[in-house]
Design an enzyme around this catalytic site. Structure first.
Site, short mmCIF file in Angstrom:
data_model
loop_
_atom_site.label_atom_id
_atom_site.label_comp_id
_atom_site.label_asym_id
_atom_site.label_seq_id
_atom_site.Cartn_x
_atom_site.Cartn_y
_atom_site.Cartn_z
N GLU A 102 0.78 -1.23 0.00
CA GLU A 102 0.00 0.00 0.00
C GLU A 102 0.81 1.29 0.00
O GLU A 102 0.41 2.28 -0.61
CB GLU A 102 -0.93 0.01 1.23
CG GLU A 102 -1.98 -1.08 1.23
CD GLU A 102 -3.02 -0.89 0.13
OE1 GLU A 102 -3.44 0.26 -0.11
OE2 GLU A 102 -3.38 -1.89 -0.51
N SER A 147 -43.36 -34.67 41.27
CA SER A 147 -42.88 -35.01 42.61
C SER A 147 -41.49 -34.50 42.91
O SER A 147 -41.06 -34.55 44.07
CB SER A 147 -42.91 -36.53 42.80
OG SER A 147 -44.24 -37.00 42.78
#
Length: 828
Positions: free
Chosen positions: A90, A488
């Protein structure tokens, strides 16, 4: 001569005017474009959107959440190779120029002039600084005005910030394709590596991407991507940043990417990860979750999670296969390339080792199947085709559920499968646990579902969570979102309420038919024991809980009152509000597995308040802890000068005591009896001290088991999402308890058989296991050591009322009495 001098003077004056006009024009242009430039000072405090990462307790990655997949990496942590690769691609003069590369601008201007009118996009000459100005402060508009603003901003940025700061912003902001922003995220997404592990070729490929990530796709545009990567490698070599040998090796390297998913990264942790995501969203909101860069350490134990997933899935599959074979998922035409057709059928991704397949041909002895091919990164169907064989052993379970052959064991593979059937299969395993090469077993997705939660009872840390058979199939978390009747398994709350208010495990209650007038025209309620028609007469609370006797529980609830039970249920977090109906003492209300496991944790830890959590701590993007679950004070944990023989640190636990520690031990001891000789005997096989309780709802629609060792609590429920009968004799003891047993055998395999701790003040008295009375000298057989609080131990006999014979039986006239509860000294 004089004319020449005048002419030269004229030219000089004209030149001066032109120069001044030019300078004025440039100054005017600079003023014009500078007056509305963005404020570049915001870069100083810039906080880019950063993904939130969620980790298991061992540090392994569990999940990532983001809108922009980014990890912020300080420039000091970026390897020199990666920096050089991006500079080569770049802006090789980045550390020399002042924000603008004039040579590059000249080249771009010449190319623009050559291509003028061709319709081609102008080539940029932006430096990294200019790209920072554009990415952070401007738009992507293609115009001279934007370029001028970009250049002006670049020069100002260069004066305000260091080169390293500018490069750091750039490397963390750029988009590199596949949803990855910044080099740290891109390194993970493309190569599943951290940046310091990248090779020259990999770093060069990432550096090639900023110009056009889509055009350099590693699969769709592989040749172009390799060409651009090699260009970057050449620039690295040209600039002297790598050696010739490194460049030659990098050019020959294949471009192979490993696409990293964005979902849960720990196998079997999908439900857990999603629950954590919801929690963070509720605490901090969407922006903080997806952009805040949080680091979340969860309580998940990956090993225990895999155990939970394995045993829960096996329990669901075993029940479902016992119901028979419902047929293939769908059918396909297997002529031509069956792989492409099969790839389009939605399959579940989180049920490994199951794989989707299509039946290619069948015979009596076997069926040849073709497995669903995978897809490449670009979405194309893989060209690889894998096949296998399903033998008769792999379909023996698949009894038809309809037709003349209903319920019959198949005698031929062709009775079950036909060409074109789309199915699931997994490797066939022998009884010894060895996979048979090339052979597979038929599978079907279970219709029944359920959930499991495993928790540390001392801290409330959720170690494992299974919210269903497959998260990919249904994201509904049945561990936290499914409100079901616990049956239960709620009874220990009732019994602990009684024990905390004057009752003992030896309190005797009559087990006999009972009628309850519900009033207001609601009729008469006649609760029955699960084994209808069988009653045991006078029964201790210990034995009543072990046998899960409904009539005893109803009588007990009548005696102590539903408002008090409701208060304890709220304390334990099982219900927010419990209606004052006796049926709720039998678990008729609705709650979740998570709530039930939390309640049982308070039995296991001696009655201390437990707040369940999936998160240990959360740190912000700067490493500051913003949430911590464990709020206990640690006195002496800070030792600035190191160890100097000072007293060991002390943890100060100020959590609320919701149940008397002695009561907690009593109910725990009673639930040990449930496992040893009651409804949960399947769990005895674990071979360690385990306490727990089963649960079965009306019409066998849901089955439960909640149990615990001294350091681990597990809760399981099984049932259809749209509740329906599970079949005859479908109970918590028969279906849910075996799932918990298999889990506990794995989870506690390397743990010692630690007994439950007996709190100070408890007296262990030898009593008759049937009558609850103190045992006399020489009595053996049915005597047990029972736990009593001070002053509550039973006498030698119930001498106040002579209603019990030597065996503890009540006369027939007394047995049906709704209020028949016998304590030492009388009948109530």
């Amino acid at each position: 001569m004089r004319l020449l001098v005048r002419f030269m003077g004229f030219l000089f004056a004209a030149g001066t005017v032109v120069f001044l006009v030019g300078v004025a024009g440039v100054a005017g242009a600079i003023w014009h474009f500078s007056k509305d430039l963005p404020d570049y000072s915001q870069l100083q405090d810039y906080e880019p959107p950063v993904m939130t990462r969620v980790h298991a307790s061992d540090g392994s990655l569990l999940g990532e959440y983001s809108k922009e997949r980014r990890l912020y990496l300080p420039i000091q942590a970026v390897p020199k190779l990666v920096i050089n690769a991006f500079l080569a691609a770049e802006d090789k003069n980045f550390y020399e120029h002042g924000g603008i590369d004039f040579q590059g601008m000249a080249r771009a201007a010449m190319l623009y002039a050559q291509n003028y009118g061709s319709g081609r996009r102008p080539q940029g000459a932006s430096t990294i600084t200019q790209q920072v100005a554009k990415n952070f402060l401007l738009t992507n508009e293609v115009s001279f005005s934007r370029k001028i603003k970009e250049a002006l901003l670049a020069m100002r940025i260069e004066r305000a910030y260091s080169k390293d700061r500018i490069l750091e912003l750039y490397l963390n902001e750029i988009y590199l394709g596949l949803g990855a922003y910044g080099i740290a995220a891109a390194s993970l997404v493309y190569f599943d590596k951290s940046v310091n592990e990248l090779t020259v070729a990999e770093a060069a490929y990432l550096a090639a991407l900023p110009k056009a990530p889509a055009a350099l796709h590693p699969v769709r545009n592989r040749d172009r991507a390799i060409e651009r990567r090699n260009y970057v490698i050449d620039r690295l070599l040209e600039n002297g940043w790598i050696k010739q040998a490194d460049a030659d090796k990098a050019r020959k390297e294949q471009l192979i990417v490993t696409n990293r998913s964005n979902g849960a990264h720990t196998f079997a942790g999908e439900y857990f990860a999603e629950e954590v995501r919801r929690d963070i969203f509720e605490r901090y909101g969407e922006k903080k979750l997806y952009e805040g860069g949080l680091s979340v350490r969860t309580s998940l134990d990956p090993k225990i999670q895999v155990m939970a997933r394995k045993t829960m899935a096996a329990g669901l599959v075993n029940y479902d296969e016992a119901q028979g074979w419902r047929g293939p998922i769908t059918k396909l035409d297997v002529s031509g390339d069956w792989g492409v057709k099969l790839a389009d059928v939605k399959s579940l991704s989180d049920i490994s080792p199951w794989r989707m397949a299509v039946v290619l041909e069948t015979s009596d002895q076997s069926a040849r199947i073709g497995f669903q091919p995978g897809r490449e990164l670009g979405g194309a169907v893989s060209k690889q085709r894998q096949t296998g064989i399903i033998t008769l052993d792999g379909v023996r379970w698949a009894r038809p559920t309809a037709g003349a052959a209903r319920g019959r064991t198949p005698t031929a593979v062709s009775q079950v499968l036909a060409p074109g059937d789309v199915i699931y299969a997994d490797p066939l395993v022998t009884k010894e646990g060895t996979a048979v090469e090339g052979q597979y077993r038929l599978r079907q997705l279970p219709e029944i579902s359920g959930a499991m939660v495993a928790m540390d009872p001392w801290t409330g840390r959720v170690l494992a969570m299974v919210g269903g058979f497959s998260f990919d199939q249904s994201q509904f978390n049945r561990a936290t979102q499914a409100y079901r009747q616990p049956g239960s398994s709620f009874k220990p709350i009732v019994y602990s309420t009684a024990l905390d208010n004057g009752y003992t495990p030896s309190t005797v209650v009559v087990d006999a038919p009972i009628e309850i007038d519900q009033g207001q025209g609601a009729g008469v309620w006649r609760p029955e024991n699960y084994s209808t028609g069988r009653y045991y007469g006078p029964t201790t609370l210990r034995n009543a809980l072990a046998r899960s006797l409904n009539t005893v529980t109803v009588r007990l609830a009548q005696d102590i009152g539903m408002p008090l039970i409701g208060e304890y249920a709220k304390r334990f977090g099982v219900y927010d509000e419990l209606p004052n109906y006796l049926s709720y003492a039998l678990g008729a209300g609705e709650t979740t597995v998570m709530r039930m496991v939390t309640a049982y944790s308070m039995f296991a830890n001696g009655g201390r308040r437990v707040k369940p959590t999936l998160i240990d701590r959360i740190q912000d993007r700067y490493g500051h802890t913003i949430y911590r679950h464990d709020q206990r004070e640690c006195r002496g944990c800070d030792a600035p000068g190191g160890w100097k023989n000072q007293p060991e640190p002390q943890l100060v636990d100020r959590r609320e005591q919701v149940l008397d520690p002695m009561t907690a031990y009593q109910i725990t001891s009673m639930m040990e009896g449930v496992v040893q000789y009651g409804t949960a005997t399947a769990v005895k096989e674990v071979g360690k001290p385990i306490a727990g309780k089963t649960g079965t709802t009306n019409d066998e629609k849901d089955v439960w088991f909640i149990g615990f060792s001294p350091d681990l609590v597990v809760g399981v429920y099984l049932g259809y999402d749209k509740p329906r009968n599970l079949g005859r004799k479908a109970t918590g003891g028969a279906l849910a308890a075996p799932v918990a047993r298999d889990f506990l055998k794995l989870a506690l395999a390397d743990k010692p058989a630690t007994p439950f701790k007996i709190p100070a003040g408890i007296k262990l008295v030898r009593v008759d296991s049937k009558s609850g009375m103190r045992a006399g000298p020489g009595e053996g057989g049915r005597t047990i050591l029972e736990a009593f609080k001070p002053g509550t131990a039973p006498p030698d006999s119930y001498s106040a009322i002579g209603v019990a014979d030597a065996e503890g039986r009540l006369p027939p006239a007394v047995a049906p009495d709704a209020g028949a509860i016998m304590r030492p000294g009388g009948l109530y």
